[in-house]
Design an enzyme around this catalytic site. Structure first.
Site, short mmCIF file in Angstrom:
data_model
loop_
_atom_site.label_atom_id
_atom_site.label_comp_id
_atom_site.label_asym_id
_atom_site.label_seq_id
_atom_site.Cartn_x
_atom_site.Cartn_y
_atom_site.Cartn_z
CG HIS A 143 1.69 -6.87 -0.87
ND1 HIS A 143 2.81 -6.66 -0.08
CD2 HIS A 143 0.71 -7.22 0.00
CE1 HIS A 143 2.51 -6.86 1.19
NE2 HIS A 143 1.23 -7.21 1.27
CG ASP A 147 5.15 -3.64 -0.69
OD1 ASP A 147 4.23 -4.40 -1.07
OD2 ASP A 147 4.95 -2.63 0.02
CG ASP A 169 2.16 -8.55 5.12
OD1 ASP A 169 1.59 -8.59 4.01
OD2 ASP A 169 1.97 -7.65 5.95
CD GLU A 229 -0.72 -4.20 1.45
OE1 GLU A 229 -1.81 -4.24 2.06
OE2 GLU A 229 0.38 -4.30 2.03
CG ASP A 287 -1.81 -8.95 1.95
OD1 ASP A 287 -0.81 -9.42 2.54
OD2 ASP A 287 -2.03 -7.73 1.84
CG HIS A 295 3.58 -4.92 9.39
ND1 HIS A 295 2.92 -3.74 9.17
CD2 HIS A 295 3.30 -5.70 8.32
CE1 HIS A 295 2.26 -3.80 8.02
NE2 HIS A 295 2.49 -5.00 7.49
#
Length: 396
Positions: A66, A68, A127, A161, A184, A367
């Site tokens: 992904h 995003d 990520d 995602e 991922d 994150h």
């Protein structure tokens, strides 16, 4: 450098238009690199093919990532840099921010390796742009090395995602694979085929507000009821659970005396325990409704399932796990099977008919501003993806 952060509560697909800017760039790059059947739909889902170079009957394999990035830290104006031959000490991200083995002991495992880090003001975006880079690099290598036999290889890249919507509009039939792998994961060697069952939960509390000077036996403060509700839930939170243990996670709380809203996520690997947690959430709301409805207060609980544990869909395909383990080992990497304390597009895809374990990328501390990416691990993952395509020969 592309800001591809997704957004919750959006009604569009993708959830942010800036994701399409990167998607268009990526589509054009795949075309320049000579991949076939390159297409992007109106929702930003990209599909492409590296055609087979043999007439042998080989199952079509798929690789998915992904593009995003998470909502937890800014994805705009990313200023990444490479720390060459990391010495095992503190990494000065900016004058006021340090990434240190004291905070993240796993950094010491990467001594002597090259790391990509942030400047301490944004996330990195490994990520899952690291997964995209690894997939594309592996396809380019195979394109240029016909001596490595392989069947058709399909690749796909999707938005959203990070808000749990990445696979919702994925066209499994168009993808045309018997199975696939999402790229991922985190540290090199991670192989994941179990994940949380997941639900989102929103509690809305309508209180009764009157002037505090004359509030006796009349006021029902929505914020106080909110605290009472949270205290009724079992004390399992992300901060005190690990491994297969599930939790209730209060993500946000806002409001005033008249109206309050609490947003949770509910997680558990075990389906029965997951369903029980949802019942406990609803039961707490029902109990307080019984206590306060006569006084005018009302609690509304809304629970929405997000995804389920993909293990039950992957158990009939043990060779997918065996192939991944062998690919890691052949590249000198010890595979480590871990339960995902989160979700993956592969979970939803597995329930949509595309069995799809998850593999590592080499990134860590996702994150947040301490996110980093191991370049050496990225190079290894390109080797792993090449080996996986070879593992498909003879499989049916």
């Amino acid at each position: 450098k592309f800001d591809t952060q997704s957004a919750e509560d959006s009604e569009t697909v993708p959830s942010t238009p800036k994701q399409l800017i990167f998607a268009k760039y990526l589509k054009e790059e795949l075309e320049r690199e000579g991949l076939k059947d390159v297409e992007m739909d109106e929702m930003g889902y990209i599909y492409a093919t590296l055609p087979a170079n043999t007439k042998k009957k080989i199952p079509t394999i798929g690789f998915i990532s992904h593009y995003d990035t998470a909502l937890d830290a800014s994805g705009a104006n990313v200023n990444a840099r490479i720390v060459e031959n990391y010495d095992g000490g503190d990494i000065q991200l900016n004058p006021n921010m340090v990434s240190s083995p004291r905070m993240f002991p796993e950094l010491l495992e990467h001594k002597g390796e090259d790391l990509i880090v942030t400047d301490g003001t944004t996330l990195l975006g490994a990520d899952d742009k690291a997964g995209i880079a690894e997939i594309v690099q592996a396809m380019c290598f195979l394109r240029d090395h016909d001596e490595i036999e392989h069947g058709d290889i399909r690749i796909a890249f999707n938005p959203d995602e990070e808000i749990g919507m990445g696979a919702h509009h994925f066209d499994v039939e168009k993808f045309g694979c018997e199975w696939g792998y999402t790229i991922d994961g985190g540290d090199i060697g991670e192989l994941e085929y179990e994940n949380f069952n997941a639900a989102s939960a929103v509690l809305t509390i309508h209180g009764v507000n009157v002037h505090p000077g004359s509030a006796k036996d009349k006021m029902l403060n929505a914020l106080l009821i909110a605290m009472e509700f949270n205290a009724l839930l079992p004390p399992c939170t992300p901060a005190n659970t690990e491994g297969y243990e599930g939790f209730f996670h209060l993500m946000s709380m806002k409001g005033d005396e008249s109206l309050a809203e609490l947003r949770y996520i509910i997680r558990d690997h075990d389906r029965e325990k997951f369903e029980e947690k949802k019942r406990q959430f609803q039961s707490a709301a029902d109990r307080l409704n019984e206590n306060y409805r006569s006084g005018g207060a009302v609690l509304e609980a809304k629970l929405t399932d997000s995804y389920y544990n993909m293990k039950e869909k992957l158990e009939p395909y043990p060779y997918l796990i065996d192939c991944a383990k062998e690919a890691f080992r052949s590249c000198g990497i010890k595979p480590e099977t871990l339960p995902i304390r989160g979700g993956t597009d592969g979970a939803k895809l597995s329930f949509m008919g595309l069995p799809c374990p998850n593999l590592s990328t080499g990134g860590e501390n996702y994150h947040g501003i301490y996110e980093y990416l191991n370049i050496n691990a990225m190079e290894k993952m390109v080797e792993v993806l090449k080996k996986l395509t070879e593992e498909m020969i003879g499989r049916k």
